[in-house]
Design an enzyme around this catalytic site. Structure first.
Site, PDB file in Angstrom:
ATOM      1  N   ARG A 111      17.995  20.899  42.148  1.00 20.71           N
ATOM      2  CA  ARG A 111      17.908  19.955  41.022  1.00 20.71           C
ATOM      3  C   ARG A 111      18.744  18.702  41.258  1.00 20.71           C
ATOM      4  O   ARG A 111      18.568  17.697  40.582  1.00 20.71           O
ATOM      5  CB  ARG A 111      18.401  20.637  39.735  1.00 20.71           C
ATOM      6  N   SER A 139      15.305  27.201  24.153  1.00 26.39           N
ATOM      7  CA  SER A 139      15.914  25.889  23.879  1.00 26.39           C
ATOM      8  C   SER A 139      15.348  24.882  24.885  1.00 26.39           C
ATOM      9  O   SER A 139      14.785  25.267  25.920  1.00 26.39           O
ATOM     10  CB  SER A 139      17.430  25.985  24.049  1.00 26.39           C
ATOM     11  N   TYR A 183      -0.791  31.594  37.344  1.00 25.92           N
ATOM     12  CA  TYR A 183      -0.817  30.886  36.060  1.00 25.92           C
ATOM     13  C   TYR A 183      -0.603  29.381  36.205  1.00 25.92           C
ATOM     14  O   TYR A 183      -0.589  28.666  35.202  1.00 25.92           O
ATOM     15  CB  TYR A 183       0.153  31.516  35.056  1.00 25.92           C
TER      16      TYR A 183
HETATM   17  C1  HXC Z   1      15.780  32.534  27.418  1.00 25.13           C
HETATM   18  C2  HXC Z   1      17.440  31.639  28.793  1.00 25.13           C
HETATM   19  C3  HXC Z   1      17.381  32.801  29.632  1.00 25.13           C
HETATM   20  C4  HXC Z   1      16.458  33.855  29.260  1.00 25.13           C
HETATM   21  C5  HXC Z   1      18.829  31.425  30.451  1.00 25.13           C
HETATM   22  N1  HXC Z   1      18.341  30.836  29.355  1.00 25.13           N
HETATM   23  N2  HXC Z   1      18.248  32.615  30.641  1.00 25.13           N
HETATM   24  N3  HXC Z   1      16.636  31.512  27.714  1.00 25.13           N
HETATM   25  N4  HXC Z   1      15.694  33.669  28.153  1.00 25.13           N
HETATM   26  N5  HXC Z   1      16.345  34.958  29.983  1.00 25.13           N
HETATM   27  C6  HXC Z   1      18.732  29.535  28.812  1.00 25.13           C
HETATM   28  C7  HXC Z   1      20.209  29.450  28.551  1.00 25.13           C
HETATM   29  O1  HXC Z   1      20.561  29.966  27.278  1.00 25.13           O
HETATM   30  C8  HXC Z   1      20.441  27.948  28.609  1.00 25.13           C
HETATM   31  O2  HXC Z   1      20.071  27.295  27.439  1.00 25.13           O
HETATM   32  C9  HXC Z   1      19.465  27.496  29.672  1.00 25.13           C
HETATM   33  O3  HXC Z   1      18.480  28.530  29.789  1.00 25.13           O
HETATM   34  C10 HXC Z   1      20.124  27.333  31.000  1.00 25.13           C
HETATM   35  O4  HXC Z   1      20.811  28.534  31.307  1.00 25.13           O
HETATM   36  P1  HXC Z   1      21.772  28.647  32.558  1.00 25.13           P
HETATM   37  O5  HXC Z   1      22.159  30.053  32.732  1.00 25.13           O
HETATM   38  O6  HXC Z   1      22.832  27.599  32.484  1.00 25.13           O
HETATM   39  O7  HXC Z   1      20.756  28.187  33.669  1.00 25.13           O
HETATM   40  P2  HXC Z   1      20.880  28.187  35.189  1.00 25.13           P
HETATM   41  O8  HXC Z   1      22.199  28.670  35.693  1.00 25.13           O
HETATM   42  O9  HXC Z   1      20.464  26.839  35.571  1.00 25.13           O
HETATM   43  O10 HXC Z   1      19.795  29.317  35.645  1.00 25.13           O
HETATM   44  C11 HXC Z   1      18.535  29.436  35.056  1.00 25.13           C
HETATM   45  C12 HXC Z   1      17.687  30.295  35.980  1.00 25.13           C
HETATM   46  C13 HXC Z   1      18.391  31.625  36.192  1.00 25.13           C
HETATM   47  C14 HXC Z   1      17.458  29.596  37.271  1.00 25.13           C
HETATM   48  C15 HXC Z   1      16.331  30.478  35.372  1.00 25.13           C
HETATM   49  O11 HXC Z   1      18.026  32.520  35.213  1.00 25.13           O
HETATM   50  C16 HXC Z   1      18.205  32.191  37.551  1.00 25.13           C
HETATM   51  O12 HXC Z   1      18.942  31.844  38.455  1.00 25.13           O
HETATM   52  N6  HXC Z   1      17.249  33.082  37.777  1.00 25.13           N
HETATM   53  C17 HXC Z   1      17.077  33.758  39.078  1.00 25.13           C
HETATM   54  C18 HXC Z   1      15.965  33.194  39.797  1.00 25.13           C
HETATM   55  C19 HXC Z   1      14.699  33.605  39.167  1.00 25.13           C
HETATM   56  O13 HXC Z   1      14.502  33.542  37.962  1.00 25.13           O
HETATM   57  N7  HXC Z   1      13.778  34.044  39.987  1.00 25.13           N
HETATM   58  C20 HXC Z   1      12.516  34.493  39.495  1.00 25.13           C
HETATM   59  C21 HXC Z   1      11.505  33.715  40.179  1.00 25.13           C
HETATM   60  S1  HXC Z   1      10.102  34.720  40.258  1.00 25.13           S
HETATM   61  P3  HXC Z   1      21.145  26.829  26.296  1.00 25.13           P
HETATM   62  O14 HXC Z   1      20.312  26.091  25.302  1.00 25.13           O
HETATM   63  O15 HXC Z   1      21.743  28.084  25.763  1.00 25.13           O
HETATM   64  O16 HXC Z   1      22.138  25.957  27.019  1.00 25.13           O
HETATM   65  C22 HXC Z   1       8.848  33.804  39.777  1.00 25.13           C
HETATM   66  C23 HXC Z   1       7.549  34.504  40.048  1.00 25.13           C
HETATM   67  C24 HXC Z   1       6.602  34.416  38.940  1.00 25.13           C
HETATM   68  O17 HXC Z   1       8.975  32.731  39.310  1.00 25.13           O
HETATM   69  C25 HXC Z   1       5.174  34.715  39.370  1.00 25.13           C
HETATM   70  C26 HXC Z   1       4.715  36.112  39.130  1.00 25.13           C
HETATM   71  C27 HXC Z   1       3.316  36.376  39.536  1.00 25.13           C
END
Ligand code: HXC
Length: 282
Positions: free
Chosen positions: A70, A108, A150
Site C-alpha cells: 500500500r 467500516s 467473484y
Molecule cells: C471486519 C475488520 C476485520 C474483520 C479488520 N477489520 N479485520 N472488519 N471483519 N475480520 C477492520 C478493522 O477494524 C479496521 O477498521 C480495518 O479493518 C483495518 O484493520 P487493521 O487490522 O488495521 O488492518 P490491517 O493491519 O491493514 O490488515 C487488514 C488485513 C488483515 C490485511 C485484511 O486482516 C490481514 O493481514 N489478513 C491476512 C491476509 C489475508 O486476509 N489473506 C486472505 C487472502 S485469501 P477500523 O474502522 O476499526 O479502524 C483471499 C482468497 C479469496 O483473498 C478467494 C477465495 C476463492
C-alpha cells in the site's frame, strides 16, 4: 517432480508480492526450481526470511524485502533494492491480498480501505512502477495477477475484496490491450480456495462452513499451492508467450457448479431420485 524442463525460467527475474506464505511462497519455490531469480516482498519479514531460507536449502538464492504494497515509497525502495542486486525484474506477480468475511453493513470505511488498498492499490503500485520502467527502457515484461471467481460475478460477504479483485481483473484486460505493443503481457489466474494459513480459517471459520465449501467443488478437494505454481510457471514461460489478457480459472469446477441452476440437486438422497424416476411418464 516437476513436469517442466530444467531451466525453463532461467531468463526470468520474478518479483512476487505476498510471498511469505501460501500461494506466493509456492510460486517462489517453483519459479526458483525452474531457474528463475526470485525476489519477494511481504509485510512480515520473518515469513519472507522463511521462504528465502526454504529456497536457499535447494541451493538457489532468493532476495527479500519487507514492504507493505500500500505504501508507494516502500514499493519503490523494494524495486530499486532488487534492481541494484540482480537487475530489473522482468516478471511481476501481484499476489498480495487481504480479505475477511463480514456482513457489508458491519464494515467500516477503514475496513474497506485496508482490503482495497492492498489488493487494488498494491497491484497498481507495482504494475505502474515496473510497467513504466519497462516501457521507457524498451524492455518486455509479464504481469501475472491473482484474482478470484467473484472478480467476475461479485459476491456478498467479501465485498471489499470483490470490488478490488474486479478492478485488478479489469486492469489485467485493459493493459493487455494497451501494453501488448511494448511486449508486455498481462494475464491472471483465478484460483479456487487454497487452504492456507491466511485463507480457509478466516474465510470459512467453522467445520460446517468448510464442509459446505468443499461440497460445491465438483472434484471434492481444494486447490494446492503447487498446482497454482505449476500453472503460473507455464503462464510466465515462453510457452505462453501468446497468451495475453486472459484469466485462467483453476477451481476444480466450482464456478461452473455455482452457475448451474440445478446443480444443488447433488444433495438429493437416492430415495429422492427414486421418487423423481417414479414420476416419469412411461
Ligand atoms: C471486519 C475488520 C476485520 C474483520 C479488520 N477489520 N479485520 N472488519 N471483519 N475480520 C477492520 C478493522 O477494524 C479496521 O477498521 C480495518 O479493518 C483495518 O484493520 P487493521 O487490522 O488495521 O488492518 P490491517 O493491519 O491493514 O490488515 C487488514 C488485513 C488483515 C490485511 C485484511 O486482516 C490481514 O493481514 N489478513 C491476512 C491476509 C489475508 O486476509 N489473506 C486472505 C487472502 S485469501 P477500523 O474502522 O476499526 O479502524 C483471499 C482468497 C479469496 O483473498 C478467494 C477465495 C476463492
Amino acid at each position: 517432480m516437476s513436469i517442466f524442463k530444467d531451466g525453463l525460467l532461467k531468463d526470468r527475474h520474478v518479483l512476487i508480492t505476498g510471498a511469505g506464505s501460501g500461494i506466493g511462497r509456492g510460486m517462489a519455490m517453483a519459479f526458483s526450481s525452474l531457474g528463475a531469480h526470485v525476489s519477494i516482498v511481504g509485510r512480515r519479514e520473518e515469513k519472507l526470511a522463511e521462504t528465502a531460507h526454504m529456497i536457499e536449502e535447494t541451493g538457489n538464492k532468493c532476495l527479500f524485502r519487507k514492504c507493505d504494497v500500500r505504501n508507494l515509497d516502500e514499493v519503490r525502495a523494494a524495486i530499486s533494492y532488487f534492481k541494484d542486486a540482480l537487475g530489473e525484474p522482468n516478471v511481476l506477480v501481484n499476489n498480495a491480498a487481504g480479505n475477511f468475511i463480514s456482513r457489508t453493513e458491519d464494515l467500516s470505511f477503514n475496513a474497506f480501505r485496508a482490503v482495497m488498498d492492498i489488493v487494488m492499490q498494491g497491484t497498481l503500485h507495482f504494475t505502474m512502477e515496473l510497467g513504466k520502467s519497462w516501457i521507457s527502457g524498451r524492455n518486455s515484461g509479464t504481469i501475472l495477477n491473482i484474482v478470484a471467481g467473484y472478480a467476475e460475478s461479485g459476491s456478498g460477504y467479501v465485498v471489499p475484496s470483490a470490488i478490488a479483485k474486479a478492478g485488478v481483473l479489469s486492469l489485467t484486460r485493459s493493459l493487455a490491450a494497451e501494453w501488448g505493443k511494448y511486449g508486455i503481457r498481462s494475464i491472471a489466474i483465478s484460483p479456487g480456495l487454497v487452504p492456507t494459513e491466511g485463507s480457509i480459517t478466516r474465510l470459512a471459520p467453522t467445520e460446517e462452513l468448510q464442509k459446505a465449501m468443499l461440497n460445491r467443488i465438483p472434484l471434492k478437494r481444494y486447490c494446492t499451492p503447487e498446482e497454482i505454481a505449476d500453472l503460473a510457471s507455464f503462464l510466465i514461460s515462453d510457452a505462453a508467450s501468446f497468451i495475453n489478457g486472459d484469466v485462467v480459472t483453476m477451481d476444480g469446477g466450482e464456478r461452473q457448479w455455482l452457475s448451474g441452476q440445478f446443480n444443488f440437486l447433488d444433495a438429493l438422497a437416492p430415495e429422492h431420485w427414486d421418487l423423481i424416476r417414479s414420476m416419469r411418464r412411461g
